[in-house]
Design a protein around this motif. Structure first.
Motif, mmCIF file in Angstrom:
data_model
loop_
_atom_site.group_PDB
_atom_site.id
_atom_site.type_symbol
_atom_site.label_atom_id
_atom_site.label_comp_id
_atom_site.label_asym_id
_atom_site.label_seq_id
_atom_site.Cartn_x
_atom_site.Cartn_y
_atom_site.Cartn_z
ATOM 1 N N PRO A 7 0.846 -1.195 0.000
ATOM 2 C CA PRO A 7 0.000 0.000 0.000
ATOM 3 C C PRO A 7 0.881 1.245 0.000
ATOM 4 O O PRO A 7 2.076 1.180 0.321
ATOM 5 C CB PRO A 7 -0.800 -0.136 1.297
ATOM 6 N N THR A 8 0.304 2.380 -0.334
ATOM 7 C CA THR A 8 1.075 3.619 -0.422
ATOM 8 C C THR A 8 0.319 4.766 0.251
ATOM 9 O O THR A 8 -0.820 4.609 0.699
ATOM 10 C CB THR A 8 1.335 3.981 -1.893
ATOM 11 N N SER A 9 1.008 5.932 0.269
ATOM 12 C CA SER A 9 0.405 7.191 0.747
ATOM 13 C C SER A 9 -0.185 7.065 2.141
ATOM 14 O O SER A 9 -1.398 7.100 2.345
ATOM 15 C CB SER A 9 -0.664 7.691 -0.234
ATOM 16 N N ALA A 10 0.686 6.913 3.130
ATOM 17 C CA ALA A 10 0.243 6.799 4.519
ATOM 18 C C ALA A 10 -0.459 8.059 4.987
ATOM 19 O O ALA A 10 -0.072 9.179 4.651
ATOM 20 C CB ALA A 10 1.450 6.523 5.409
ATOM 21 N N ALA A 11 -1.505 7.867 5.768
ATOM 22 C CA ALA A 11 -2.221 8.987 6.406
ATOM 23 C C ALA A 11 -2.537 8.598 7.842
ATOM 24 O O ALA A 11 -2.718 7.412 8.165
ATOM 25 C CB ALA A 11 -3.498 9.317 5.646
ATOM 26 N N PHE A 12 -2.608 9.614 8.683
ATOM 27 C CA PHE A 12 -2.758 9.361 10.111
ATOM 28 C C PHE A 12 -3.716 10.385 10.709
ATOM 29 O O PHE A 12 -3.717 11.560 10.351
ATOM 30 C CB PHE A 12 -1.400 9.476 10.802
ATOM 31 N N SER A 13 -4.569 9.925 11.613
ATOM 32 C CA SER A 13 -5.379 10.837 12.435
ATOM 33 C C SER A 13 -5.485 10.229 13.824
ATOM 34 O O SER A 13 -5.252 9.033 14.018
ATOM 35 C CB SER A 13 -6.772 11.038 11.834
ATOM 36 N N THR A 14 -5.824 11.068 14.794
ATOM 37 C CA THR A 14 -5.881 10.576 16.164
ATOM 38 C C THR A 14 -7.094 11.130 16.871
ATOM 39 O O THR A 14 -7.652 12.163 16.481
ATOM 40 C CB THR A 14 -4.610 10.984 16.936
ATOM 41 N N SER A 15 -7.520 10.439 17.882
ATOM 42 C CA SER A 15 -8.574 10.920 18.757
ATOM 43 C C SER A 15 -8.196 10.502 20.169
ATOM 44 O O SER A 15 -8.480 9.382 20.598
ATOM 45 C CB SER A 15 -9.934 10.342 18.365
ATOM 46 N N GLY A 16 -7.516 11.390 20.839
ATOM 47 C CA GLY A 16 -7.097 11.104 22.210
ATOM 48 C C GLY A 16 -6.034 10.030 22.257
ATOM 49 O O GLY A 16 -4.908 10.251 21.862
ATOM 50 N N THR A 17 -6.392 8.867 22.724
ATOM 51 C CA THR A 17 -5.411 7.781 22.851
ATOM 52 C C THR A 17 -5.665 6.668 21.838
ATOM 53 O O THR A 17 -5.204 5.540 22.021
ATOM 54 C CB THR A 17 -5.447 7.189 24.272
ATOM 55 N N THR A 18 -6.395 6.941 20.772
ATOM 56 C CA THR A 18 -6.577 5.971 19.695
ATOM 57 C C THR A 18 -6.039 6.556 18.403
ATOM 58 O O THR A 18 -6.150 7.759 18.152
ATOM 59 C CB THR A 18 -8.053 5.585 19.511
ATOM 60 N N ASP A 19 -5.427 5.703 17.557
ATOM 61 C CA ASP A 19 -4.870 6.107 16.271
ATOM 62 C C ASP A 19 -5.688 5.494 15.141
ATOM 63 O O ASP A 19 -6.082 4.325 15.215
ATOM 64 C CB ASP A 19 -3.423 5.623 16.125
ATOM 65 N N THR A 20 -5.951 6.292 14.145
ATOM 66 C CA THR A 20 -6.570 5.785 12.916
ATOM 67 C C THR A 20 -5.588 6.001 11.776
ATOM 68 O O THR A 20 -5.121 7.121 11.555
ATOM 69 C CB THR A 20 -7.893 6.504 12.621
ATOM 70 N N ILE A 21 -5.240 4.923 11.083
ATOM 71 C CA ILE A 21 -4.316 5.007 9.960
ATOM 72 C C ILE A 21 -5.054 4.627 8.681
ATOM 73 O O ILE A 21 -6.018 3.855 8.703
ATOM 74 C CB ILE A 21 -3.093 4.087 10.169
ATOM 75 N N SER A 22 -4.608 5.196 7.571
ATOM 76 C CA SER A 22 -5.227 4.885 6.282
ATOM 77 C C SER A 22 -4.155 4.881 5.202
ATOM 78 O O SER A 22 -3.038 5.374 5.406
ATOM 79 C CB SER A 22 -6.336 5.889 5.957
ATOM 80 N N TRP A 23 -4.493 4.327 4.046
ATOM 81 C CA TRP A 23 -3.518 4.164 2.976
ATOM 82 C C TRP A 23 -4.238 4.054 1.643
ATOM 83 O O TRP A 23 -5.464 3.885 1.585
ATOM 84 C CB TRP A 23 -2.683 2.902 3.230
ATOM 85 N N ILE A 24 -3.486 4.153 0.567
ATOM 86 C CA ILE A 24 -4.004 3.845 -0.763
ATOM 87 C C ILE A 24 -3.768 2.366 -1.016
ATOM 88 O O ILE A 24 -2.696 1.825 -0.727
ATOM 89 C CB ILE A 24 -3.325 4.709 -1.843
ATOM 90 N N LEU A 25 -4.777 1.698 -1.543
ATOM 91 C CA LEU A 25 -4.721 0.250 -1.727
ATOM 92 C C LEU A 25 -3.543 -0.169 -2.603
ATOM 93 O O LEU A 25 -3.112 0.577 -3.496
ATOM 94 C CB LEU A 25 -6.016 -0.251 -2.355
ATOM 95 N N SER A 26 -3.071 -1.365 -2.358
ATOM 96 C CA SER A 26 -2.036 -1.952 -3.223
ATOM 97 C C SER A 26 -2.555 -2.025 -4.658
ATOM 98 O O SER A 26 -3.754 -2.273 -4.886
ATOM 99 C CB SER A 26 -1.676 -3.350 -2.726
ATOM 100 N N GLU A 27 -1.665 -1.819 -5.600
ATOM 101 C CA GLU A 27 -2.083 -1.866 -7.007
ATOM 102 C C GLU A 27 -2.527 -3.268 -7.405
ATOM 103 O O GLU A 27 -3.190 -3.452 -8.444
ATOM 104 C CB GLU A 27 -0.958 -1.398 -7.917
ATOM 105 N N ASP A 28 -2.174 -4.251 -6.636
ATOM 106 C CA ASP A 28 -2.609 -5.620 -6.924
ATOM 107 C C ASP A 28 -3.981 -5.940 -6.328
ATOM 108 O O ASP A 28 -4.491 -7.047 -6.524
ATOM 109 C CB ASP A 28 -1.587 -6.624 -6.386
ATOM 110 N N ASP A 29 -4.515 -4.990 -5.562
ATOM 111 C CA ASP A 29 -5.809 -5.238 -4.930
ATOM 112 C C ASP A 29 -6.888 -5.453 -5.994
ATOM 113 O O ASP A 29 -7.007 -4.679 -6.952
ATOM 114 C CB ASP A 29 -6.189 -4.049 -4.032
ATOM 115 N N PHE A 30 -7.670 -6.498 -5.858
ATOM 116 C CA PHE A 30 -8.772 -6.870 -6.745
ATOM 117 C C PHE A 30 -8.330 -7.412 -8.098
ATOM 118 O O PHE A 30 -9.156 -7.634 -8.966
ATOM 119 C CB PHE A 30 -9.743 -5.697 -6.959
#
Length: 319
Positions: A7-30
């Motif tokens: 996967p590529t293009s890491a993104a991060f957000s937080t809410s207090g003591t929890t982390d939410t991470i996101s990404w762009i799908l692998s090019e092989d996905d599907f």
């Protein structure tokens, strides 16, 4: 087959003591026609790549939330042949959280005999970041925002909470990255009992037709309906005349009853429909003179040290 593309293009957000991470799908996905199509994503703590934090994140999913913070995360794609991609590393903004300390003149964890109005004071800090909000709650009440700077001072009126019990005070600070740290202290509130018990009275009075005197008995009891001894009982005639010597009603040997002589032919009564007549014959000649057609109004004041006073007013029953 070769390993799938990461996967590529890491993104991060937080809410207090929890982390939410996101990404762009692998090019092989599907790409199900290829030998290495993606079947899931896995997330690891970057410092421990042996044990994943999460597996079986479905193909086509590009977001995941951690229930706790980690220094950084590795996200890998896994294909149908169990090959793992190279990791996409995502750093956490909440590797550090605000730290809360209490001032020396604040209440502290374990304090007992906390009473009256006290202060909860201290400071919150987060290295390299600003403190955006400090909040406080008592026990399970709602959070209250108390300041939007690094120091805080909260005035707490302990008379408004349950007495002689332990209360939990929680302070939470949120920094400019949205990360928060919180700490709790437990203190025992023990306010002195400032309530003053009260004495109460029921007045029994009557006059015998043709007699220039009226007969009085006062029953004195406390807030628990228990008979009281050692009270001072004084009668005032609001309508009619009275000898000065008749104002003080002496106590009897019967607990709670004040005044008392055997007076035949006089049935004592009260204007209180719930009151019971005192023991038979218990009465006193008050030496309060009146005409037969002038029924006086009697005011009884009852006092006792350590108690609030009470007043009874009654019109005697003519017999």
């Amino acid at each position: 087959p070769t390993a799938p593309a990461p996967p590529t293009s890491a993104a991060f957000s937080t809410s207090g003591t929890t982390d939410t991470i996101s990404w762009i799908l692998s090019e092989d996905d599907f790409e199900v026609d290829s030998d290495n199509y993606i079947v899931e994503y896995q997330v690891y703590d970057s410092t421990n790549t042996d044990t994943p934090l999460a597996t079986q994140i479905p193909a086509g999913t590009n977001i995941w939330t951690s229930s706790s913070t980690h220094t950084s995360y590795d996200v890998r794609a896994k294909d149908a042949c169990d090959n793992l991609s190279e990791p996409l590393t995502i750093s956490s903004a909440c590797t550090q959280t605000p730290v809360i300390t209490f001032d020396s003149d604040s209440i502290h964890d374990g304090d007992t005999a906390v009473e009256g109005t006290v202060f909860i004071k201290g400071v919150a800090s987060s290295t390299g970041r600003d403190i955006d909000l400090i909040e406080l709650k008592i026990d399970t009440e709602d959070w209250v925002g108390i300041v939007n700077s690094s120091s805080f001072a909260f005035e707490w009126d302990t008379t408004q909470v349950a007495n002689d019990v332990v209360h939990t005070i929680t302070v939470r600070a949120t920094d400019s990255e949205g990360c928060y740290g919180e700490t709790s202290i437990e203190v025992t509130v023990s306010n002195p009992d400032t309530s003053t018990p009260q004495v109460f009275c029921t007045l029994f009075a009557c006059k015998v037709s043709g007699n220039e005197y009226m007969d009085l008995v006062v029953y004195v009891y406390d807030h628990e309906d228990k008979p009281v001894t050692g009270a001072s009982v004084e009668a005032n005639i609001l309508f009619g005349t009275a000898d000065s010597s008749s104002k003080i009603i002496p106590a009897t040997t019967t607990a709670g009853y004040y005044g008392g002589e055997d007076t035949a032919g006089c049935t004592l009564d009260s204007n209180d429909p719930d009151a019971q007549s005192p023991p038979g014959g218990l009465s006193i000649k008050s030496k309060s003179k009146y005409k037969d057609d002038e029924i006086p109004i009697i005011e009884i004041n009852v006092t006792k040290e350590g108690f609030k006073k009470s007043t009874c007013i009654v019109t005697p029953t003519a017999e």
